[in-house]
Design an enzyme around this catalytic site. Structure first.
Site, PDB file in Angstrom:
ATOM      1  N   LYS A   1       8.700  -4.658   0.652  1.00 51.46           N
ATOM      2  CA  LYS A   1      10.106  -4.924   0.358  1.00 51.46           C
ATOM      3  C   LYS A   1      10.764  -5.580   1.561  1.00 51.46           C
ATOM      4  O   LYS A   1      10.463  -5.242   2.704  1.00 51.46           O
ATOM      5  CB  LYS A   1      10.815  -3.616   0.007  1.00 51.46           C
ATOM      6  CG  LYS A   1      10.305  -3.020  -1.313  1.00 51.46           C
ATOM      7  CD  LYS A   1      10.792  -1.608  -1.522  1.00 51.46           C
ATOM      8  CE  LYS A   1      10.169  -1.041  -2.800  1.00 51.46           C
ATOM      9  NZ  LYS A   1      10.363   0.432  -2.876  1.00 51.46           N
TER      10      LYS A   1
ATOM     11  N   GLY B   1       1.351   0.428  -4.854  1.00 52.36           N
ATOM     12  CA  GLY B   1       1.701  -0.555  -3.840  1.00 52.36           C
ATOM     13  C   GLY B   1       0.985  -1.888  -4.031  1.00 52.36           C
ATOM     14  O   GLY B   1       0.922  -2.694  -3.118  1.00 52.36           O
TER      15      GLY B   1
ATOM     16  N   HIS C   1       4.011  -7.250  -1.677  1.00 50.60           N
ATOM     17  CA  HIS C   1       4.271  -5.828  -1.945  1.00 50.60           C
ATOM     18  C   HIS C   1       4.982  -5.129  -0.800  1.00 50.60           C
ATOM     19  O   HIS C   1       5.000  -3.904  -0.723  1.00 50.60           O
ATOM     20  CB  HIS C   1       2.992  -5.101  -2.344  1.00 50.60           C
ATOM     21  CG  HIS C   1       2.311  -5.743  -3.536  1.00 50.60           C
ATOM     22  ND1 HIS C   1       2.890  -5.736  -4.786  1.00 50.60           N
ATOM     23  CD2 HIS C   1       1.166  -6.435  -3.654  1.00 50.60           C
ATOM     24  CE1 HIS C   1       2.100  -6.401  -5.625  1.00 50.60           C
ATOM     25  NE2 HIS C   1       1.052  -6.843  -4.959  1.00 50.60           N
TER      26      HIS C   1
ATOM     27  N   LYS D   1      -2.200   7.605 -10.419  1.00 54.54           N
ATOM     28  CA  LYS D   1      -1.225   6.849 -11.222  1.00 54.54           C
ATOM     29  C   LYS D   1      -1.421   7.058 -12.723  1.00 54.54           C
ATOM     30  O   LYS D   1      -0.448   6.964 -13.489  1.00 54.54           O
ATOM     31  CB  LYS D   1      -1.299   5.351 -10.879  1.00 54.54           C
ATOM     32  CG  LYS D   1      -1.185   5.042  -9.387  1.00 54.54           C
ATOM     33  CD  LYS D   1       0.065   5.608  -8.752  1.00 54.54           C
ATOM     34  CE  LYS D   1       0.014   5.591  -7.235  1.00 54.54           C
ATOM     35  NZ  LYS D   1       1.091   6.346  -6.594  1.00 54.54           N
TER      36      LYS D   1
ATOM     37  N   LYS E   1      -5.191  -1.945 -13.493  1.00 54.92           N
ATOM     38  CA  LYS E   1      -4.676  -1.276 -12.289  1.00 54.92           C
ATOM     39  C   LYS E   1      -5.592  -0.137 -11.886  1.00 54.92           C
ATOM     40  O   LYS E   1      -6.260   0.453 -12.740  1.00 54.92           O
ATOM     41  CB  LYS E   1      -3.278  -0.691 -12.565  1.00 54.92           C
ATOM     42  CG  LYS E   1      -2.177  -1.714 -12.745  1.00 54.92           C
ATOM     43  CD  LYS E   1      -0.829  -1.015 -12.873  1.00 54.92           C
ATOM     44  CE  LYS E   1       0.307  -2.014 -12.788  1.00 54.92           C
ATOM     45  NZ  LYS E   1       1.628  -1.338 -12.888  1.00 54.92           N
TER      46      LYS E   1
ATOM     47  N   ASN F   1       7.285   7.955  -6.382  1.00 51.41           N
ATOM     48  CA  ASN F   1       7.083   8.196  -4.951  1.00 51.41           C
ATOM     49  C   ASN F   1       7.602   9.578  -4.598  1.00 51.41           C
ATOM     50  O   ASN F   1       8.719   9.937  -4.986  1.00 51.41           O
ATOM     51  CB  ASN F   1       7.814   7.147  -4.121  1.00 51.41           C
ATOM     52  CG  ASN F   1       7.330   5.752  -4.430  1.00 51.41           C
ATOM     53  OD1 ASN F   1       6.149   5.535  -4.661  1.00 51.41           O
ATOM     54  ND2 ASN F   1       8.244   4.800  -4.472  1.00 51.41           N
TER      55      ASN F   1
ATOM     56  N   ARG G   1       8.197  10.888  -1.552  1.00 49.21           N
ATOM     57  CA  ARG G   1       8.609  10.929  -0.138  1.00 49.21           C
ATOM     58  C   ARG G   1      10.028  10.387  -0.005  1.00 49.21           C
ATOM     59  O   ARG G   1      10.569   9.813  -0.952  1.00 49.21           O
ATOM     60  CB  ARG G   1       7.683  10.038   0.681  1.00 49.21           C
ATOM     61  CG  ARG G   1       7.737   8.604   0.172  1.00 49.21           C
ATOM     62  CD  ARG G   1       7.040   7.582   1.024  1.00 49.21           C
ATOM     63  NE  ARG G   1       7.398   6.232   0.597  1.00 49.21           N
ATOM     64  CZ  ARG G   1       6.823   5.554  -0.380  1.00 49.21           C
ATOM     65  NH1 ARG G   1       5.837   6.103  -1.068  1.00 49.21           N
ATOM     66  NH2 ARG G   1       7.241   4.345  -0.706  1.00 49.21           N
TER      67      ARG G   1
ATOM     68  N   HIS H   1      12.329  -4.905 -10.073  1.00 53.41           N
ATOM     69  CA  HIS H   1      11.871  -3.579  -9.658  1.00 53.41           C
ATOM     70  C   HIS H   1      13.113  -2.738  -9.368  1.00 53.41           C
ATOM     71  O   HIS H   1      13.825  -2.984  -8.401  1.00 53.41           O
ATOM     72  CB  HIS H   1      10.994  -3.701  -8.409  1.00 53.41           C
ATOM     73  CG  HIS H   1      10.546  -2.379  -7.860  1.00 53.41           C
ATOM     74  ND1 HIS H   1       9.562  -2.255  -6.928  1.00 53.41           N
ATOM     75  CD2 HIS H   1      10.933  -1.126  -8.132  1.00 53.41           C
ATOM     76  CE1 HIS H   1       9.377  -0.978  -6.646  1.00 53.41           C
ATOM     77  NE2 HIS H   1      10.207  -0.271  -7.357  1.00 53.41           N
TER      78      HIS H   1
HETATM   79  C1  MV4 Z   1       3.159  -4.435 -12.797  1.00 57.49           C
HETATM   80  C2  MV4 Z   1       3.621  -5.772 -12.847  1.00 57.49           C
HETATM   81  C3  MV4 Z   1       3.706  -6.367 -14.095  1.00 57.49           C
HETATM   82  N1  MV4 Z   1       3.351  -5.681 -15.207  1.00 57.49           N
HETATM   83  N2  MV4 Z   1       2.829  -3.802 -13.926  1.00 57.49           N
HETATM   84  C4  MV4 Z   1       2.888  -4.094  -8.058  1.00 57.49           C
HETATM   85  C5  MV4 Z   1       2.963  -2.906  -7.194  1.00 57.49           C
HETATM   86  C6  MV4 Z   1       2.743  -1.749  -8.063  1.00 57.49           C
HETATM   87  N3  MV4 Z   1       3.598  -0.688  -7.621  1.00 57.49           N
HETATM   88  C7  MV4 Z   1       3.061  -2.211  -9.431  1.00 57.49           C
HETATM   89  N4  MV4 Z   1       3.149  -3.641  -9.369  1.00 57.49           N
HETATM   90  C8  MV4 Z   1       3.342  -4.388 -10.470  1.00 57.49           C
HETATM   91  N5  MV4 Z   1       3.041  -3.773 -11.655  1.00 57.49           N
HETATM   92  C9  MV4 Z   1       2.911  -4.431 -15.093  1.00 57.49           C
HETATM   93  N6  MV4 Z   1       2.550  -3.766 -16.205  1.00 57.49           N
HETATM   94  C10 MV4 Z   1       3.968  -6.398 -11.660  1.00 57.49           C
HETATM   95  C11 MV4 Z   1       3.828  -5.716 -10.452  1.00 57.49           C
HETATM   96  C12 MV4 Z   1       4.261  -6.405  -9.261  1.00 57.49           C
HETATM   97  C13 MV4 Z   1       5.375  -5.953  -8.538  1.00 57.49           C
HETATM   98  C14 MV4 Z   1       6.068  -4.799  -8.887  1.00 57.49           C
HETATM   99  C15 MV4 Z   1       7.151  -4.370  -8.155  1.00 57.49           C
HETATM  100  C16 MV4 Z   1       7.593  -5.108  -7.067  1.00 57.49           C
HETATM  101  C17 MV4 Z   1       6.930  -6.239  -6.718  1.00 57.49           C
HETATM  102  C18 MV4 Z   1       5.824  -6.691  -7.431  1.00 57.49           C
HETATM  103  C19 MV4 Z   1       5.151  -7.857  -7.070  1.00 57.49           C
HETATM  104  C20 MV4 Z   1       4.069  -8.273  -7.794  1.00 57.49           C
HETATM  105  C21 MV4 Z   1       3.620  -7.550  -8.881  1.00 57.49           C
END
Ligand code: MV4
Length: 447
Positions: A237, A164, A235, A116, A158, A289, A291, A208
């Site tokens: 959908k 995910g 996480h 990432k 992160k 992603n 895929r 998202h």
């Molecule tokens: C974030 C965020 C807030 N701020 N990054 C969760 C999964 C991963 N793919 C990235 N995620 C997140 N990154 C920043 N800088 C909040 C999340 C996140 C989230 C993102 C997408 C869909 C659902 C989520 C649920 C909780 C947290």
């Protein structure tokens, strides 16, 4: 074009790939575990090979067994679908080394996006806006504190090997940060065998939104607009829609163009998805992603394009079948993921299907490998059906969802159909006033 494709997956996506192959005149090989001997993907395929026992690591993740199956059946290409080996760069490489075509991007691009930190750097350098944060991994706490003070609290720690949602920690001040960095690193080491962590500004209430792209090996790139995937829990959908109800055409065209330019610049070829957090009118790239995704049907509905067929054409060296100027959004589409789970506790509910009736009619699509008498095994993902509705407007989709969820019968197990019925009746859903935390608040409220 390929004469025969091996489908290295199970369930609805194995059927989806089989269907694309049949329409293209391509023979199919199914692989399956002992638990899936009676599965629909095995029944439909032209040939099938048992590749191991029920646990995925011994079957659907068993690379030597899958390669042997491809060899003995004379398959020319392998489609990985989603999950399992779909984003495993070494699998893509081994497939190529054995003389088969991997239906997906190059191993190099899978590895690039799998890390990432690298993904963010490469995509940012290609002109896409990313979440402000550390330029690269964080290795010491004093540096972490300086970077965090710079980007402003709260920050999110992160894992580079994550994605995910696993291995993330929020820090609201420096004290929390000095605890969060080592904690995230240990978690990441255990989960991904990679302790590298990075920092990002924490966005509190984003949506998202993800942009679907297609790129061929001749430098042609198109975007298929975006999907709004904010409605998730843990996480996972739950419901996805296209286009995003929150964007206007100018924002849509701008982010789509930015994604196409970046994908062309990095030389990516196949289907791909750029994931963004969207807050206060701004897009922030988080991950890509590499895929085909579970929610691709909503894009297919609004674009009138077979995305799986495009992945096969691209892998065979053909050109994209469409140009950007040929693409326009036709109406709206919504997908409900129906899982074999209790709709309140989300406890898995495998077992025998006693009754199965799928809704139909105008604008309704069901992708499922279920049939009456089938036994949903306990070993795999709980997704058992996808209900996709298409209509002229979002309002029409909601009417059509209410109608078709009411028609759908899956007897013998518990499913998340009642959760979808409740969700689509919410005024905040009707007005599309949701963010990534909205659904979790809704289901927590019900106890
Ligand atoms: C974030 C965020 C807030 N701020 N990054 C969760 C999964 C991963 N793919 C990235 N995620 C997140 N990154 C920043 N800088 C909040 C999340 C996140 C989230 C993102 C997408 C869909 C659902 C989520 C649920 C909780 C947290």
């Amino acid at each position: 074009m390929f004469g025969k494709v091996l489908i290295a997956n199970r369930g609805e996506i194995a059927l989806r790939i089989h269907r694309a192959c049949k329409e293209m005149g391509i023979a199919t090989v199914a692989v399956h575990s002992t638990a899936d001997a009676d599965a629909m993907h095995v029944r439909l395929a032209d040939e099938s090979v048992c590749i191991g026992p029920a646990p995925a690591r011994e079957s659907y993740l068993n690379v030597p067994a899958i390669l042997s199956a491809a060899t003995v059946t004379n398959a020319e290409a392998i489609h990985p679908g989603y999950g399992f080996l779909s984003e495993n760069a070494s699998f893509a490489e081994i497939v190529a080394e054995h003389g088969f075509k991997f239906i997906g991007p190059s191993a190099k691009h899978i590895a690039m996006m799998g890390d990432k930190v690298t993904a963010k750097r490469v995509i940012s350098e290609a002109g896409v806006p990313v979440v402000p944060g550390s330029d690269g991994p964080i290795d010491d706490l004093d540096k972490a504190a300086r970077v965090a003070a710079d980007i402003g609290y709260p920050v999110l720690v992160k894992a580079a090997g994550g994605g995910g949602g696993r291995g993330m920690k929020v820090a609201r001040d420096e004290t929390e940060l000095r605890r969060a960095v080592p904690a995230a690193r240990n978690e990441a080491l255990v989960s991904f065998d990679n302790g590298e962590v990075y920092l990002e500004r924490y966005l509190g209430r984003p949506r998202h939104i993800e942009v679907q792209i297609l790129a061929d090996e001749h430098g042609n790139v198109v975007h298929l607009f975006e999907r709004d995937c904010s409605l998730q829990r843990n996480h996972q959908k739950i419901l996805e829609e296209a286009p995003s109800p929150t964007l206007d055409d100018a924002q849509r065209e701008r982010i789509g163009q930015i994604c196409c330019d970046a994908v062309r610049k990095i030389g990516y070829a196949s289907a791909g998805t750029l994931e963004f957090l969207y807050e206060d009118g701004e897009f922030f790239f988080i991950e890509m992603n590499t895929r085909i995704q579970v929610e691709h049907p909503v894009t297919e509905a609004i674009c009138g394009l077979d995305v799986v067929r495009e992945t096969i054409r691209i892998a065979a060296g053909e050109r994209l079948s469409v140009r950007q100027q040929d693409l326009a959004i036709n109406g709206h589409a919504i997908e409900c993921r129906i899982n074999a789970e209790n709709p309140e506790t989300f406890a898995p509910s495998p077992g025998r299907i006693t009754e199965f009736h799928t809704p139909g009619g105008l604008g309704v699509r069901v992708d499922s490998a279920l049939y009456s008498g089938y036994v949903v095994p306990p070993h795999y993902d709980s997704l058992v059906a996808k209900l996709i509705v298409h209509g002229a407007t979002r309002e029409e989709c909601i009417m059509r969802l209410r109608r078709s969820l009411g028609e759908m019968v899956i007897g013998g197990i518990e499913t998340t159909i009642p959760l979808h019925q409740r969700l689509i009746a919410e005024p905040d859903f009707a007005s599309a006033a949701y963010d990534i935390h909205w659904l979790e608040r809704l289901v927590a409220g019900s106890g």
